[in-house]
Design a protein around this motif. Sequence first.
Motif, mmCIF file in Angstrom:
data_model
loop_
_atom_site.group_PDB
_atom_site.id
_atom_site.type_symbol
_atom_site.label_atom_id
_atom_site.label_comp_id
_atom_site.label_asym_id
_atom_site.label_seq_id
_atom_site.Cartn_x
_atom_site.Cartn_y
_atom_site.Cartn_z
ATOM 1 N N ILE A 30 0.850 -1.195 0.000
ATOM 2 C CA ILE A 30 0.000 0.000 0.000
ATOM 3 C C ILE A 30 0.877 1.233 0.000
ATOM 4 O O ILE A 30 1.754 1.384 0.865
ATOM 5 C CB ILE A 30 -0.917 0.014 1.249
ATOM 6 C CG1 ILE A 30 -1.923 -1.148 1.195
ATOM 7 C CG2 ILE A 30 -1.650 1.346 1.384
ATOM 8 C CD1 ILE A 30 -2.729 -1.318 2.461
ATOM 9 N N ASN A 31 0.667 2.115 -0.961
ATOM 10 C CA ASN A 31 1.326 3.418 -0.948
ATOM 11 C C ASN A 31 2.845 3.287 -0.798
ATOM 12 O O ASN A 31 3.491 4.052 -0.089
ATOM 13 C CB ASN A 31 0.735 4.279 0.186
ATOM 14 C CG ASN A 31 1.195 5.717 0.175
ATOM 15 O OD1 ASN A 31 1.482 6.287 -0.883
ATOM 16 N ND2 ASN A 31 1.282 6.315 1.355
ATOM 17 N N LEU B 259 2.342 -3.243 4.578
ATOM 18 C CA LEU B 259 1.667 -3.009 5.847
ATOM 19 C C LEU B 259 1.024 -4.290 6.351
ATOM 20 O O LEU B 259 0.424 -5.058 5.583
ATOM 21 C CB LEU B 259 0.594 -1.929 5.702
ATOM 22 C CG LEU B 259 1.066 -0.552 5.216
ATOM 23 C CD1 LEU B 259 -0.117 0.415 5.154
ATOM 24 C CD2 LEU B 259 2.167 0.007 6.118
ATOM 25 N N HIS C 162 1.512 0.598 11.859
ATOM 26 C CA HIS C 162 2.075 1.722 11.111
ATOM 27 C C HIS C 162 3.439 1.332 10.537
ATOM 28 O O HIS C 162 4.109 0.411 11.054
ATOM 29 C CB HIS C 162 2.323 2.923 12.040
ATOM 30 C CG HIS C 162 1.114 3.566 12.602
ATOM 31 N ND1 HIS C 162 0.186 4.242 11.838
ATOM 32 C CD2 HIS C 162 0.685 3.679 13.899
ATOM 33 C CE1 HIS C 162 -0.755 4.738 12.628
ATOM 34 N NE2 HIS C 162 -0.480 4.406 13.874
ATOM 35 N N ARG C 163 3.890 2.060 9.544
ATOM 36 C CA ARG C 163 5.293 1.959 9.152
ATOM 37 C C ARG C 163 6.167 2.172 10.404
ATOM 38 O O ARG C 163 5.838 2.972 11.281
ATOM 39 C CB ARG C 163 5.643 3.030 8.128
ATOM 40 C CG ARG C 163 4.794 3.010 6.870
ATOM 41 C CD ARG C 163 5.179 4.156 5.962
ATOM 42 N NE ARG C 163 4.194 4.358 4.897
ATOM 43 C CZ ARG C 163 4.516 4.594 3.628
ATOM 44 N NH1 ARG C 163 5.798 4.683 3.274
ATOM 45 N NH2 ARG C 163 3.571 4.766 2.724
ATOM 46 N N SER D 19 5.297 -4.170 9.838
ATOM 47 C CA SER D 19 5.231 -3.357 8.618
ATOM 48 C C SER D 19 6.618 -2.854 8.223
ATOM 49 O O SER D 19 7.597 -3.023 8.965
ATOM 50 C CB SER D 19 4.272 -2.179 8.817
ATOM 51 O OG SER D 19 2.925 -2.634 8.857
ATOM 52 N N TYR E 298 8.956 8.651 4.694
ATOM 53 C CA TYR E 298 7.537 8.949 4.491
ATOM 54 C C TYR E 298 7.180 10.207 5.273
ATOM 55 O O TYR E 298 7.960 10.684 6.117
ATOM 56 C CB TYR E 298 6.674 7.770 4.964
ATOM 57 C CG TYR E 298 6.970 7.331 6.384
ATOM 58 C CD1 TYR E 298 6.278 7.836 7.474
ATOM 59 C CD2 TYR E 298 7.988 6.408 6.647
ATOM 60 C CE1 TYR E 298 6.565 7.445 8.769
ATOM 61 C CE2 TYR E 298 8.282 6.002 7.940
ATOM 62 C CZ TYR E 298 7.568 6.526 8.995
ATOM 63 O OH TYR E 298 7.858 6.150 10.285
ATOM 64 N N ASP F 49 1.628 10.519 4.098
ATOM 65 C CA ASP F 49 1.726 9.115 3.712
ATOM 66 C C ASP F 49 0.990 8.215 4.704
ATOM 67 O O ASP F 49 0.358 7.226 4.309
ATOM 68 C CB ASP F 49 3.188 8.679 3.611
ATOM 69 C CG ASP F 49 3.858 9.165 2.333
ATOM 70 O OD1 ASP F 49 3.236 9.046 1.259
ATOM 71 O OD2 ASP F 49 4.985 9.671 2.426
ATOM 72 N N LEU F 50 1.067 8.538 5.988
ATOM 73 C CA LEU F 50 0.375 7.718 6.980
ATOM 74 C C LEU F 50 -1.136 7.823 6.819
ATOM 75 O O LEU F 50 -1.870 6.850 7.070
ATOM 76 C CB LEU F 50 0.805 8.121 8.388
ATOM 77 C CG LEU F 50 2.289 7.909 8.718
ATOM 78 C CD1 LEU F 50 2.581 8.340 10.154
ATOM 79 C CD2 LEU F 50 2.714 6.461 8.509
ATOM 80 N N ASP G 87 -1.893 5.673 3.864
ATOM 81 C CA ASP G 87 -1.820 4.266 4.252
ATOM 82 C C ASP G 87 -3.180 3.794 4.778
ATOM 83 O O ASP G 87 -3.660 2.702 4.432
ATOM 84 C CB ASP G 87 -0.762 4.054 5.330
ATOM 85 C CG ASP G 87 0.664 4.206 4.820
ATOM 86 O OD1 ASP G 87 0.869 4.287 3.597
ATOM 87 O OD2 ASP G 87 1.577 4.235 5.670
#
Length: 285
Positions: free
Chosen positions: A13-14, A18, A64-65, A70, A80, A84-85, A88
Amino acid sequence: MYTPNRGEQFFEINGARLCVETFGDPADPPVLLVAGASASMLWWDAALCELIAAQGRYVIRHDHRDTGRSTSYPPGEPGYSYTDLVLDVLGIQDVLGIERAHLVCQSMFGGIGLVAGMDHPGRVASLTLVSTSTGEPGLPSPTSEFADSMPAEPDLAHLVSVVDHVVGAVRACAGGSPYFDEDATRALAERDVARARDYASTLANHYAIAADAPSRDRFGDIVAPTLVVHGDHDPLLPLPHGEALRDAIPGARLLVLKGAGHDLPRPVWDLFVRALVRHTAPGRP
């Protein structure tokens, strides 16, 4: 009909990989839980997710990243931005086939819900903002007791030191709450640290991302029904932060959790879930 969780899944994703987990029936109203900074999905306790799902909600949590399983980036070098979050979260909705979700966002990442509500109103069925703030000038600073009780930086080479640091930080955020459970917190922290790709990145990177946070001047544009949830013992963002958020968003309501700090301790789960289920009821104006 309620169905059990489906275990962890991975989605591209993006530009990131994730880790996502779901609970309940996909036909039920979707509730997407967004943890705070440095918090993996584990900090939305699985038992709480099951409790919400049992009330007829399709519950989604994710890492989360730079948390959990992830995508992770080098410590101090997050690849990011805050935006971006947000993307996500919307991307998770996309891969699960969800047009509009009820977003439940905590602490620093309450801003994810605020940005989504302002910039992507068609994707947000409602907002629930837990222990967060407008960030406006003049609101109370963290209490002196909080500052004094925050632990020193851990020795990242030693697991016990990292776990002790996490437990100490959670204890400080509880603000003297009678509900703080050290044994349960330590058990969760041990799982979280062991599960992470790089806990040094977990501790650092969310605080180093580009500061494209939501604009206070646009909170009045939020049309999603909004529930603000705040503990009266919160030492990091004292209760006036929640009151200010309620006042800034048209029609927002405030639920004060007596005895709770910056987190959602188990003794307030029933109250929180009842309020969330009412707030996310189909057909609610």
